[in-house]
Design a protein around this motif. Structure first.
Motif, PDB file in Angstrom:
ATOM      1  N   HIS A 197       0.843  -1.171   0.103  1.00  0.00           N
ATOM      2  CA  HIS A 197      -0.103  -0.097  -0.169  1.00  0.00           C
ATOM      3  C   HIS A 197       0.854   1.273  -0.031  1.00  0.00           C
ATOM      4  O   HIS A 197       1.313   1.644   1.108  1.00  0.00           O
ATOM      5  CB  HIS A 197      -0.889  -0.206   1.282  1.00  0.00           C
ATOM      6  CG  HIS A 197      -1.552  -1.421   1.256  1.00  0.00           C
ATOM      7  ND1 HIS A 197      -2.430  -1.580   0.221  1.00  0.00           N
ATOM      8  CD2 HIS A 197      -1.628  -2.367   1.962  1.00  0.00           C
ATOM      9  CE1 HIS A 197      -3.171  -2.858   0.645  1.00  0.00           C
ATOM     10  NE2 HIS A 197      -2.450  -3.113   1.818  1.00  0.00           N
ATOM     11  N   LEU A 254      -5.805   2.209  -0.752  1.00  0.00           N
ATOM     12  CA  LEU A 254      -6.145   1.058  -0.024  1.00  0.00           C
ATOM     13  C   LEU A 254      -6.877   0.201  -1.161  1.00  0.00           C
ATOM     14  O   LEU A 254      -7.706   0.615  -2.133  1.00  0.00           O
ATOM     15  CB  LEU A 254      -7.080   1.305   1.051  1.00  0.00           C
ATOM     16  CG  LEU A 254      -6.543   2.160   2.005  1.00  0.00           C
ATOM     17  CD1 LEU A 254      -7.611   2.744   2.885  1.00  0.00           C
ATOM     18  CD2 LEU A 254      -5.335   1.763   2.641  1.00  0.00           C
ATOM     19  N   THR A 255      -7.051  -1.325  -0.900  1.00  0.00           N
ATOM     20  CA  THR A 255      -7.798  -2.069  -1.691  1.00  0.00           C
ATOM     21  C   THR A 255      -8.799  -2.918  -1.197  1.00  0.00           C
ATOM     22  O   THR A 255      -8.662  -3.003   0.321  1.00  0.00           O
ATOM     23  CB  THR A 255      -6.819  -2.969  -2.628  1.00  0.00           C
ATOM     24  OG1 THR A 255      -5.959  -3.940  -1.759  1.00  0.00           O
ATOM     25  CG2 THR A 255      -5.896  -2.410  -3.291  1.00  0.00           C
ATOM     26  N   ASP A 290      -7.726  -4.559   2.291  1.00  0.00           N
ATOM     27  CA  ASP A 290      -7.407  -3.981   3.657  1.00  0.00           C
ATOM     28  C   ASP A 290      -8.645  -3.669   4.676  1.00  0.00           C
ATOM     29  O   ASP A 290      -8.721  -3.121   5.429  1.00  0.00           O
ATOM     30  CB  ASP A 290      -7.227  -2.488   3.137  1.00  0.00           C
ATOM     31  CG  ASP A 290      -5.668  -2.304   2.503  1.00  0.00           C
ATOM     32  OD1 ASP A 290      -4.740  -2.609   3.117  1.00  0.00           O
ATOM     33  OD2 ASP A 290      -5.845  -1.948   1.349  1.00  0.00           O
ATOM     34  N   ASP A 291      -9.752  -4.679   4.148  1.00  0.00           N
ATOM     35  CA  ASP A 291     -10.972  -4.751   4.921  1.00  0.00           C
ATOM     36  C   ASP A 291     -10.706  -4.840   6.297  1.00  0.00           C
ATOM     37  O   ASP A 291      -9.831  -5.977   6.760  1.00  0.00           O
ATOM     38  CB  ASP A 291     -11.743  -5.771   4.304  1.00  0.00           C
ATOM     39  CG  ASP A 291     -13.286  -5.876   5.032  1.00  0.00           C
ATOM     40  OD1 ASP A 291     -13.777  -6.904   5.203  1.00  0.00           O
ATOM     41  OD2 ASP A 291     -13.704  -4.833   5.652  1.00  0.00           O
ATOM     42  N   ARG A 333      -8.909  -2.835   8.461  1.00  0.00           N
ATOM     43  CA  ARG A 333      -7.567  -2.298   8.815  1.00  0.00           C
ATOM     44  C   ARG A 333      -8.021  -0.829   9.435  1.00  0.00           C
ATOM     45  O   ARG A 333      -8.856  -0.299   9.037  1.00  0.00           O
ATOM     46  CB  ARG A 333      -6.624  -2.105   7.885  1.00  0.00           C
ATOM     47  CG  ARG A 333      -6.060  -3.392   7.304  1.00  0.00           C
ATOM     48  CD  ARG A 333      -4.897  -3.192   6.292  1.00  0.00           C
ATOM     49  NE  ARG A 333      -3.767  -2.202   7.053  1.00  0.00           N
ATOM     50  CZ  ARG A 333      -3.155  -1.422   6.190  1.00  0.00           C
ATOM     51  NH1 ARG A 333      -2.969  -1.576   4.816  1.00  0.00           N
ATOM     52  NH2 ARG A 333      -2.190  -0.695   6.750  1.00  0.00           N
ATOM     53  N   THR A 334      -6.964  -0.458  10.403  1.00  0.00           N
ATOM     54  CA  THR A 334      -7.031   0.910  10.646  1.00  0.00           C
ATOM     55  C   THR A 334      -5.538   1.743  10.109  1.00  0.00           C
ATOM     56  O   THR A 334      -4.654   1.156  10.116  1.00  0.00           O
ATOM     57  CB  THR A 334      -6.885   1.082  12.186  1.00  0.00           C
ATOM     58  OG1 THR A 334      -8.032   0.445  12.706  1.00  0.00           O
ATOM     59  CG2 THR A 334      -6.776   2.420  12.810  1.00  0.00           C
ATOM     60  N   VAL A 335      -5.713   2.683   9.189  1.00  0.00           N
ATOM     61  CA  VAL A 335      -4.800   3.080   8.558  1.00  0.00           C
ATOM     62  C   VAL A 335      -4.545   4.617   8.868  1.00  0.00           C
ATOM     63  O   VAL A 335      -5.227   5.410   8.771  1.00  0.00           O
ATOM     64  CB  VAL A 335      -5.090   2.882   6.916  1.00  0.00           C
ATOM     65  CG1 VAL A 335      -3.990   3.719   6.036  1.00  0.00           C
ATOM     66  CG2 VAL A 335      -5.406   1.761   6.730  1.00  0.00           C
ATOM     67  N   TRP A 368     -17.267  -3.769   3.313  1.00  0.00           N
ATOM     68  CA  TRP A 368     -16.176  -3.428   3.328  1.00  0.00           C
ATOM     69  C   TRP A 368     -15.845  -1.929   4.263  1.00  0.00           C
ATOM     70  O   TRP A 368     -16.610  -1.273   3.902  1.00  0.00           O
ATOM     71  CB  TRP A 368     -15.254  -3.349   2.046  1.00  0.00           C
ATOM     72  CG  TRP A 368     -13.874  -2.794   1.989  1.00  0.00           C
ATOM     73  CD1 TRP A 368     -12.848  -3.910   1.888  1.00  0.00           C
ATOM     74  CD2 TRP A 368     -13.204  -1.473   1.894  1.00  0.00           C
ATOM     75  NE1 TRP A 368     -11.742  -3.189   1.549  1.00  0.00           N
ATOM     76  CE2 TRP A 368     -11.883  -2.029   1.812  1.00  0.00           C
ATOM     77  CE3 TRP A 368     -13.963  -0.509   1.975  1.00  0.00           C
ATOM     78  CZ2 TRP A 368     -10.908  -0.876   1.861  1.00  0.00           C
ATOM     79  CZ3 TRP A 368     -13.096   0.746   1.886  1.00  0.00           C
ATOM     80  CH2 TRP A 368     -11.515   0.377   1.728  1.00  0.00           C
ATOM     81  N   VAL A 399     -12.873   0.338   6.351  1.00  0.00           N
ATOM     82  CA  VAL A 399     -11.495   0.810   7.146  1.00  0.00           C
ATOM     83  C   VAL A 399     -11.882   1.912   7.923  1.00  0.00           C
ATOM     84  O   VAL A 399     -12.583   2.832   7.679  1.00  0.00           O
ATOM     85  CB  VAL A 399     -10.564   0.967   5.915  1.00  0.00           C
ATOM     86  CG1 VAL A 399      -9.935  -0.313   5.158  1.00  0.00           C
ATOM     87  CG2 VAL A 399     -10.883   2.189   5.168  1.00  0.00           C
TER      88      VAL A 399
END
Length: 144
Positions: free
Chosen positions: A36, A45-46, A49-50, A52-54, A137, A139
């Motif tokens: 990423h 993100l794709t 990345d479901d 995730r915390t970014v 989905w 994030v």
């Protein structure tokens, strides 16, 4: 060797030299990219990345790229991703495609936390019925 053969030989040698020069000037870190990329405040993100915390920086952009899937004779298409808090993560652009793919770009406006989500639904082929299943989905984006 004829003129056409010399021209072809020199052209091929020039392409090889160009390729070697270009790859030699590229830092190893750029060749071994992280899954990423984060380039100057730009996060991509794709679907992987479901959940995730970014983290990202205020002033940066978050790009979402969701790809459709085809499973057991059904096409699963995405809705355009949406931000749960536009005061933190403002909508800049989005698109959905006939294939079922969806993209969006959000701008990190201020510090805080925002959730981005999209839904994946079945799109039936002519003469078939889809299961009544909706997948979400999601994030979490932490703007610092």
């Amino acid at each position: 060797m004829g003129a056409a053969q010399w021209s072809t030989a020199f052209g091929a040698a020039g392409l090889v030299l160009l390729a070697v020069t270009t790859s030699a000037g590229t830092p190893a870190a750029a060749q071994n990219r992280a899954p990423h990329p984060r380039q100057a405040g730009h996060v991509v993100l794709t679907g992987a990345d479901d959940g995730r915390t970014v983290p990202t920086s205020s002033g940066g952009d978050v790009e979402i790229r969701l790809t459709h899937s085809r499973e057991r004779g059904f096409t699963y298409a995405w809705t355009a991703p949406e931000s749960g808090d536009s005061a933190v993560l403002a909508h800049a652009a989005d698109a959905t495609y006939p294939s079922g793919d969806a993209t969006a770009v959000f701008h990190a406006v201020s510090r805080g936390v925002a959730t981005v989500s999209a839904q994946r639904r079945c799109v039936p082929d002519p003469g078939s019925l889809c299961p009544l299943l909706v997948e979400t989905w999601k994030v979490t984006i932490e703007v610092k």
